[in-house]
Scaffold this motif. Structure first.
Motif, PDB file in Angstrom:
ATOM      1  N   VAL A   1       0.855  -1.183   0.000  1.00 41.38           N
ATOM      2  CA  VAL A   1       0.000   0.000   0.000  1.00 41.38           C
ATOM      3  C   VAL A   1       0.894   1.237   0.000  1.00 41.38           C
ATOM      4  O   VAL A   1       1.821   1.350   0.811  1.00 41.38           O
ATOM      5  N   GLN A   2       0.619   2.139  -0.902  1.00 43.44           N
ATOM      6  CA  GLN A   2       1.347   3.415  -0.937  1.00 43.44           C
ATOM      7  C   GLN A   2       0.360   4.541  -0.700  1.00 43.44           C
ATOM      8  O   GLN A   2      -0.772   4.510  -1.199  1.00 43.44           O
ATOM      9  N   LEU A   3       0.782   5.511   0.076  1.00 45.47           N
ATOM     10  CA  LEU A   3      -0.057   6.664   0.382  1.00 45.47           C
ATOM     11  C   LEU A   3       0.596   7.915  -0.188  1.00 45.47           C
ATOM     12  O   LEU A   3       1.788   8.149   0.018  1.00 45.47           O
ATOM     13  N   GLN A   4      -0.201   8.707  -0.873  1.00 45.31           N
ATOM     14  CA  GLN A   4       0.289   9.935  -1.481  1.00 45.31           C
ATOM     15  C   GLN A   4      -0.479  11.103  -0.896  1.00 45.31           C
ATOM     16  O   GLN A   4      -1.688  11.235  -1.119  1.00 45.31           O
ATOM     17  N   ALA A   5       0.212  11.946  -0.140  1.00 42.87           N
ATOM     18  CA  ALA A   5      -0.417  13.135   0.442  1.00 42.87           C
ATOM     19  C   ALA A   5      -0.129  14.337  -0.443  1.00 42.87           C
ATOM     20  O   ALA A   5       0.950  14.447  -1.039  1.00 42.87           O
ATOM     21  N   SER A   6      -1.080  15.225  -0.521  1.00 44.58           N
ATOM     22  CA  SER A   6      -0.925  16.429  -1.330  1.00 44.58           C
ATOM     23  C   SER A   6      -1.742  17.556  -0.722  1.00 44.58           C
ATOM     24  O   SER A   6      -2.567  17.340   0.168  1.00 44.58           O
ATOM     25  N   GLY A   7      -1.518  18.766  -1.231  1.00 46.18           N
ATOM     26  CA  GLY A   7      -2.309  19.900  -0.818  1.00 46.18           C
ATOM     27  C   GLY A   7      -1.609  20.870   0.108  1.00 46.18           C
ATOM     28  O   GLY A   7      -2.178  21.911   0.455  1.00 46.18           O
ATOM     29  N   GLY A   8      -0.405  20.558   0.530  1.00 47.91           N
ATOM     30  CA  GLY A   8       0.318  21.469   1.405  1.00 47.91           C
ATOM     31  C   GLY A   8       0.756  22.711   0.659  1.00 47.91           C
ATOM     32  O   GLY A   8       0.672  22.801  -0.570  1.00 47.91           O
ATOM     33  N   GLY A   9       1.204  23.695   1.419  1.00 50.06           N
ATOM     34  CA  GLY A   9       1.658  24.923   0.803  1.00 50.06           C
ATOM     35  C   GLY A   9       1.810  26.020   1.831  1.00 50.06           C
ATOM     36  O   GLY A   9       1.807  25.774   3.041  1.00 50.06           O
ATOM     37  N   LEU A  10       1.938  27.237   1.334  1.00 45.01           N
ATOM     38  CA  LEU A  10       2.099  28.425   2.174  1.00 45.01           C
ATOM     39  C   LEU A  10       0.784  29.185   2.229  1.00 45.01           C
ATOM     40  O   LEU A  10       0.171  29.450   1.190  1.00 45.01           O
ATOM     41  N   VAL A  11       0.356  29.513   3.435  1.00 43.03           N
ATOM     42  CA  VAL A  11      -0.895  30.236   3.619  1.00 43.03           C
ATOM     43  C   VAL A  11      -0.726  31.230   4.761  1.00 43.03           C
ATOM     44  O   VAL A  11       0.079  31.006   5.673  1.00 43.03           O
ATOM     45  N   GLN A  12      -1.474  32.310   4.704  1.00 43.94           N
ATOM     46  CA  GLN A  12      -1.428  33.286   5.787  1.00 43.94           C
ATOM     47  C   GLN A  12      -2.289  32.830   6.954  1.00 43.94           C
ATOM     48  O   GLN A  12      -3.252  32.056   6.771  1.00 43.94           O
TER      49      GLN A  12
END
Length: 116
Positions: A1-12
């Motif tokens: 099983v592989q898990l791929q996380a996404s959606g991170g970034g810089l926010v105020q």
């Protein structure tokens, strides 16, 4: 099983981000999907948990009321973490975790940076 996380970034501070975690590989039954985070210089900590059967949820005190973990309505192997009213204290690398019976699978992290 592989898990791929996404959606991170810089926010105020005060802003929102939505993290996603998609699983691939061998199909196994899911006990729960979880999010952990690790801030620089700190230990990894629990953030949120979604039990796959029944959909009950747990949250850490620090995020309760601001973060929401949910299943993807279209993809049964995907989970989201909606993060609202972010503060600089939420800055961390966020990890997706999948528990299937006795097995635990960790994904790679996605970095969330909240500026003041």
């Amino acid at each position: 099983v592989q898990l791929q996380a996404s959606g991170g970034g810089l926010v105020q501070a005060g802003g929102s981000l939505r993290l996603s975690c998609a699983a691939s590989g061998r199909a196994v039954s899911i006990t729960s999907m979880e999010w952990f985070r690790q801030a620089p210089g700190k230990e990894r900590e629990f953030v949120a948990r979604l039990y796959w059967s029944g959909s009950s949820r747990d949250y850490s005190e620090s995020v309760r009321g601001r973060f929401t973990i949910s299943k993807d309505n279209a993809a049964n192997n995907r989970v989201h973490l909606q993060m609202n009213n972010l503060t600089p204290e939420d800055t961390a690398t966020y990890y997706c975790v999948r528990r299937s019976g006795r097995h635990t699978y960790w994904g790679q992290g996605t970095l969330v940076t909240v500026s003041s």
